[in-house]
Design a protein around this motif. Structure first.
Motif, PDB file in Angstrom:
ATOM      1  N   VAL A  10       0.723   3.943  -2.313  1.00  0.00           N
ATOM      2  CA  VAL A  10      -0.499   4.494  -1.795  1.00  0.00           C
ATOM      3  C   VAL A  10      -1.107   5.250  -3.426  1.00  0.00           C
ATOM      4  O   VAL A  10      -0.272   5.792  -4.211  1.00  0.00           O
ATOM      5  CB  VAL A  10      -0.436   5.464  -0.847  1.00  0.00           C
ATOM      6  CG1 VAL A  10       0.035   4.621   0.418  1.00  0.00           C
ATOM      7  CG2 VAL A  10       0.602   6.673  -1.163  1.00  0.00           C
ATOM      8  N   GLN A  11      -2.377   5.243  -3.316  1.00  0.00           N
ATOM      9  CA  GLN A  11      -3.041   5.980  -4.462  1.00  0.00           C
ATOM     10  C   GLN A  11      -4.245   6.523  -3.890  1.00  0.00           C
ATOM     11  O   GLN A  11      -5.367   5.965  -3.278  1.00  0.00           O
ATOM     12  CB  GLN A  11      -3.259   5.021  -5.693  1.00  0.00           C
ATOM     13  CG  GLN A  11      -4.000   5.889  -6.817  1.00  0.00           C
ATOM     14  CD  GLN A  11      -4.361   4.701  -7.683  1.00  0.00           C
ATOM     15  OE1 GLN A  11      -5.247   3.993  -7.678  1.00  0.00           O
ATOM     16  NE2 GLN A  11      -3.657   5.031  -8.942  1.00  0.00           N
ATOM     17  N   SER A  12      -4.526   7.882  -3.980  1.00  0.00           N
ATOM     18  CA  SER A  12      -5.708   8.492  -3.653  1.00  0.00           C
ATOM     19  C   SER A  12      -6.731   8.350  -4.555  1.00  0.00           C
ATOM     20  O   SER A  12      -6.651   8.083  -5.455  1.00  0.00           O
ATOM     21  CB  SER A  12      -5.285   9.998  -3.122  1.00  0.00           C
ATOM     22  OG  SER A  12      -4.838  10.713  -4.447  1.00  0.00           O
ATOM     23  N   GLY A  13      -7.783   8.579  -4.218  1.00  0.00           N
ATOM     24  CA  GLY A  13      -9.187   8.361  -4.936  1.00  0.00           C
ATOM     25  C   GLY A  13      -9.353   9.355  -5.986  1.00  0.00           C
ATOM     26  O   GLY A  13      -9.201  10.715  -5.806  1.00  0.00           O
ATOM     27  N   ARG A  14      -9.706   9.077  -7.265  1.00  0.00           N
ATOM     28  CA  ARG A  14      -9.876  10.069  -8.268  1.00  0.00           C
ATOM     29  C   ARG A  14     -11.430  10.826  -8.105  1.00  0.00           C
ATOM     30  O   ARG A  14     -12.209  10.296  -7.183  1.00  0.00           O
ATOM     31  CB  ARG A  14     -10.244   9.268  -9.692  1.00  0.00           C
ATOM     32  CG  ARG A  14     -10.306  10.169 -10.723  1.00  0.00           C
ATOM     33  CD  ARG A  14     -10.670   9.252 -12.078  1.00  0.00           C
ATOM     34  NE  ARG A  14     -10.794  10.182 -13.480  1.00  0.00           N
ATOM     35  CZ  ARG A  14      -9.989  10.269 -14.184  1.00  0.00           C
ATOM     36  NH1 ARG A  14      -8.434   9.893 -14.037  1.00  0.00           N
ATOM     37  NH2 ARG A  14     -10.007  11.144 -15.092  1.00  0.00           N
ATOM     38  N   GLY A 119      -6.729  13.496  -2.327  1.00  0.00           N
ATOM     39  CA  GLY A 119      -7.823  13.035  -3.169  1.00  0.00           C
ATOM     40  C   GLY A 119      -8.058  13.995  -4.461  1.00  0.00           C
ATOM     41  O   GLY A 119      -7.983  15.242  -4.361  1.00  0.00           O
ATOM     42  N   GLY A 120      -8.522  13.301  -5.707  1.00  0.00           N
ATOM     43  CA  GLY A 120      -8.775  14.367  -6.726  1.00  0.00           C
ATOM     44  C   GLY A 120      -9.965  15.173  -6.514  1.00  0.00           C
ATOM     45  O   GLY A 120     -11.059  14.920  -5.932  1.00  0.00           O
ATOM     46  N   GLY A 146      -6.240  11.192  -8.823  1.00  0.00           N
ATOM     47  CA  GLY A 146      -5.621  11.115  -7.514  1.00  0.00           C
ATOM     48  C   GLY A 146      -4.188  10.876  -7.545  1.00  0.00           C
ATOM     49  O   GLY A 146      -3.639  10.823  -8.756  1.00  0.00           O
ATOM     50  N   GLU A 147      -3.391  11.179  -6.430  1.00  0.00           N
ATOM     51  CA  GLU A 147      -1.983  11.041  -6.593  1.00  0.00           C
ATOM     52  C   GLU A 147      -1.667   9.606  -6.220  1.00  0.00           C
ATOM     53  O   GLU A 147      -2.281   8.778  -5.474  1.00  0.00           O
ATOM     54  CB  GLU A 147      -1.649  12.101  -5.457  1.00  0.00           C
ATOM     55  CG  GLU A 147      -1.729  13.636  -5.720  1.00  0.00           C
ATOM     56  CD  GLU A 147      -1.392  14.367  -4.591  1.00  0.00           C
ATOM     57  OE1 GLU A 147      -1.142  15.440  -4.903  1.00  0.00           O
ATOM     58  OE2 GLU A 147      -1.171  13.794  -3.589  1.00  0.00           O
ATOM     59  N   GLU A 148      -0.502   9.367  -6.562  1.00  0.00           N
ATOM     60  CA  GLU A 148      -0.130   7.988  -6.347  1.00  0.00           C
ATOM     61  C   GLU A 148       1.565   8.068  -5.970  1.00  0.00           C
ATOM     62  O   GLU A 148       2.205   8.622  -6.626  1.00  0.00           O
ATOM     63  CB  GLU A 148      -0.360   6.716  -7.343  1.00  0.00           C
ATOM     64  CG  GLU A 148       0.143   7.356  -8.774  1.00  0.00           C
ATOM     65  CD  GLU A 148      -0.268   6.231  -9.900  1.00  0.00           C
ATOM     66  OE1 GLU A 148       0.735   5.773 -10.737  1.00  0.00           O
ATOM     67  OE2 GLU A 148      -1.331   5.823  -9.875  1.00  0.00           O
TER      68      GLU A 148
END
Length: 423
Positions: A10-14, A119-120, A146-148
């Motif tokens: 999973v990766q949140s949005g920048r 998210g960032g 973002g976090e991943e």
């Protein structure tokens, strides 16, 4: 297909980049900065959904990325916040961070959510950086990354009652007899390889969910066979019905089987030994001259364990067993520590900065503040670079590096950037 384990990324949005712009209006020759902030990146959220029963969808899709925030615009217009990415999972899903092994969330209620990757933050526009000394800042912040992370998902079935016992003792036959579920029944071991749920209907519109847990074997608590895969499904049940074969046709001793299975439960998780357990002595139609039932009854009497003789094939004794199970469910009181919190993992506070020496001799600085600073700085802009240098001095990073023995020309690595150290 029943899948109860999955691995996903999973990766949140920048966050959106801030805008560097100035007012351009007629009769306003020296308009001030008016760059807007970037929008918030999308969060990655896992949500429990009662309409989802398995993790099979994650076999075909393992990468989940939320969208980035919109870029800031002139006239102090903010960028658009990105929508959150919501991933639905079955009730009873445990989410673990693969790198640390920590439990991040335990979702057991319909609609329960957990933010897994935040998210960032959007970068600030140049409007924020005007001062009395610098009325025309040309720089703006970049959006925060973002976090991943890689996640491991584990499903623990949610059932009121679990059928426990060795392979081929009749658990699947019981579930077929009392519910509309149709587990495979055959004359060989390990017919059931996945938990099967069935709704048991009683009179007066009473009902409860019963799970046929795949048969255990010796050493299951150490992972022998599919031990861990089976045992974790027992953890959420309220009542355990321990099914024993009293016929003796396969040379099994029901008392020995009872003791061995309970020993495996204790080894795996001591809390399982405290769950209410009643015994269903199955296959009484095949007893013949065996005294197994009498011996088992005397053994259970000494341990104050309720025993119900049954025949799963023709239904003998099933009504009494089910009525007792219903009574126990109505009397069941959940222990305070059994109640699952929405998020059971909380990040511990880390030091602002940590400096380590990499294998190649570079000095690596880690820490949320300094990593965020580097990630959100536009190093192509001179004013932005000077701001970075001021904050660097304010953080006293030079002093910390010198204490670690840094020398002229050494490499300093922060986030994804490398710098050459100069005094």
């Amino acid at each position: 297909m029943f899948i109860d384990r999955a691995r996903i990324f999973v990766q949140s949005g920048r966050g959106g980049d801030g805008m560097s712009s100035f007012r351009h209006e007629k009769f306003v020759p020296k308009g001030g900065p008016n760059g807007g902030d970037g929008g918030q990146g999308g969060d990655v959220i896992l949500e429990a959904d009662s309409n989802v029963n398995t993790l099979v969808d994650f076999r075909f899709r393992r990468l989940f990325k939320a969208k980035p925030g919109g870029k800031g615009q002139g006239s102090n217009k903010y960028g658009r916040d990105a929508e959150d990415l919501i991933i639905t999972v079955p009730l009873g899903t445990v989410i673990k961070d693969e790198a640390s092994g920590k439990i991040m969330a335990d979702l057991s209620r319909d609609g329960q959510q957990a933010v897994i990757a935040k998210g960032g933050r959007g970068g600030r526009g140049n409007w924020h950086f005007r001062t009395s000394a610098n009325r025309t800042p040309t720089f703006a912040e970049l959006g925060e990354p973002g976090e991943e992370r890689w996640l491991r998902l584990e499903l623990k079935v949610l059932a009121d009652v679990g059928l426990l016992g060795y392979p081929s003792v009749g658990k699947s036959s019981i579930l077929r007899q009392v519910s509309a579920a149709e587990p495979e029944v055959a004359a060989y071991h390990f017919t059931t390889l996945n938990p099967i749920l069935g709704v048991v209907g009683l009179s007066d519109q009473r009902s409860f969910v019963m799970a046929d847990i795949p048969g255990l074997i010796d050493g299951a608590s150490e992972g022998v066979g599919l031990g861990h895969d089976f045992l974790r499904h027992i953890e959420r049940t309220k009542i355990l019905v321990h099914v024993l074969d009293v016929s003796g046709l396969e040379g099994r001793d029901p008392i020995e089987d009872y003791e061995k299975i309970n020993a495996e439960l204790v080894k795996y998780n001591e809390k399982l030994s405290h769950k209410k357990q009643i015994v269903a002595a199955n296959k009484i139609d095949l007893l013949g001259n065996s005294d197994n039932l009498e011996r088992l009854q005397a053994y259970m009497d000494t341990r104050d364990v309720e025993l119900y003789p049954i025949c799963a094939v023709n239904g003998t004794g099933m009504d009494a067993l089910l009525e007792r199970v219903w009574t126990l469910l109505t009397e069941y009181e959940e222990e305070p520590d059994e109640i699952d919190e929405e998020v059971v993992y909380k990040a511990v506070d880390k030091p602002d900065f940590e400096i380590k020496r990499d294998d190649d001799g570079a000095f690596v600085i880690t820490g949320p503040r300094v990593e965020r600073l580097v990630a959100m700085t536009n190093f192509d802009d001179d004013q932005s670079l000077r701001r970075f240098q001021r904050i660097w001095r304010y953080m006293e990073l030079d002093k910390l590096l010198q204490e670690k023995g840094i020398q002229e020309g050494n490499t300093v690595r922060i986030y994804s950037k490398e710098f050459e150290y100069r005094k």
